[in-house]
Design an enzyme around this catalytic site. Structure first.
Site, PDB file in Angstrom:
ATOM      1  CB  THR A   1      -0.904   0.045   1.254  1.00 45.23           C
ATOM      2  OG1 THR A   1      -0.078   0.000   2.429  1.00 45.23           O
ATOM      3  CG2 THR A   1      -1.915  -1.087   1.261  1.00 45.23           C
TER       4      THR A   1
ATOM      5  CG  ASN B   1       1.465   3.687   4.176  1.00 46.35           C
ATOM      6  OD1 ASN B   1       1.338   2.729   3.401  1.00 46.35           O
ATOM      7  ND2 ASN B   1       1.394   3.548   5.475  1.00 46.35           N
TER       8      ASN B   1
ATOM      9  CD  GLU C   1      -2.107   1.188   5.139  1.00 44.14           C
ATOM     10  OE1 GLU C   1      -1.811   0.222   4.429  1.00 44.14           O
ATOM     11  OE2 GLU C   1      -2.322   1.095   6.350  1.00 44.14           O
TER      12      GLU C   1
END
Ligand code: ADP
Ligand code: RBF
Ligand code: MG
Length: 181
Positions: free
Chosen positions: A40, A42, A118
């Site tokens: 992910t 962020n 995220e």
């Protein structure tokens, strides 16, 4: 453990969506890829994202390279992360809007004390792109953040979120926003 509630998707994008953001990709705990196999990107919450309830969302996003020299950044856990600012991104990875799922909140399975945002981009990247710029449009809500008894159950739910996002974003009413990202 609370059960996963059904996802209700409106026929068209309804207020408060689309919620726009344009942010730099920062580093987190490094758990997404290593523990879950689901990386992910962020980002720090902007005002629009901060006003959304905590939970899981879908939308479109677009990456941009940032013209800065590559560098190493030391993370809180002592590990070093390479910031390449997206220099390795291929032309087709920056030229088009890509589908995404986004998690906003405290990751109850991990008990974070800080609210995070995220983005998992639904695309296979051969490289990281820390420091790149990501802009996007959040178009709708999937479900609340949930706690899990196993990591596998969390991964299974994230995969369901990805399947929902792909299906919804392919619909006309949602795919038309691609060109606005
Ligand atoms: P962190 O906790 O530092 O965010 P992750 O394990 O979640 O660590 O990895 C995130 C990084 O992986 C992102 O910042 C991005 O550079 C890269 N990445 C590779 N593929 C993807 C993807 N499909 N979606 C989002 N980020 C990705
Ligand atoms: N973390 C949770 O603790 N509970 C969740 O319900 C949850 N859902 C997520 C859904 C999606 C689509 C994504 C991308 C992440 C989700 N996460 C959730 C966050 C996950 O724990 C986090 O990405 C990793 O800990 C890496 O930072
Ligand atoms: Mg991450």
């Amino acid at each position: 453990m609370a059960p996963r509630p059904p996802t209700v998707v409106p026929d068209t994008v309804e207020a408060p969506y689309p919620v726009a953001f344009g942010l730099s990709i920062v580093c987190g705990f490094g758990r997404g890829s290593s523990e879950l196999g689901i990386p992910t990107a962020n980002v720090n919450l902007n005002e629009g994202l901060n006003q959304l309830d905590v939970g899981i969302y879908y939308g479109w996003c677009r990456l941009n390279k940032v013209d800065r020299e590559e560098c190493q950044v030391k993370r809180n856990d002592g590990n070093t992360v390479s910031f390449n600012y997206g220099h390795d991104l291929a032309a087709d990875e920056v030229d088009q809007a890509l589908p995404m799922v986004m998690s906003i909140g405290y990751n109850p399975y991990y008990n974070n004390d800080k609210k995070t945002a995220e983005v998992h981009i639904i695309h296979d990247f051969p490289h990281n792109f820390y420091g790149a710029h990501i802009r996007g449009l959040v178009l709708g809500y999937i479900r609340p953040e949930l706690d899990y008894t196993t990591k596998e159950a969390l991964i299974e739910d994230i995969n369901k979120d990805i399947a929902i996002a792909k299906e919804v974003l392919a619909r006309d009413a949602y795919s038309r926003y691609r060109s606005q990202v």
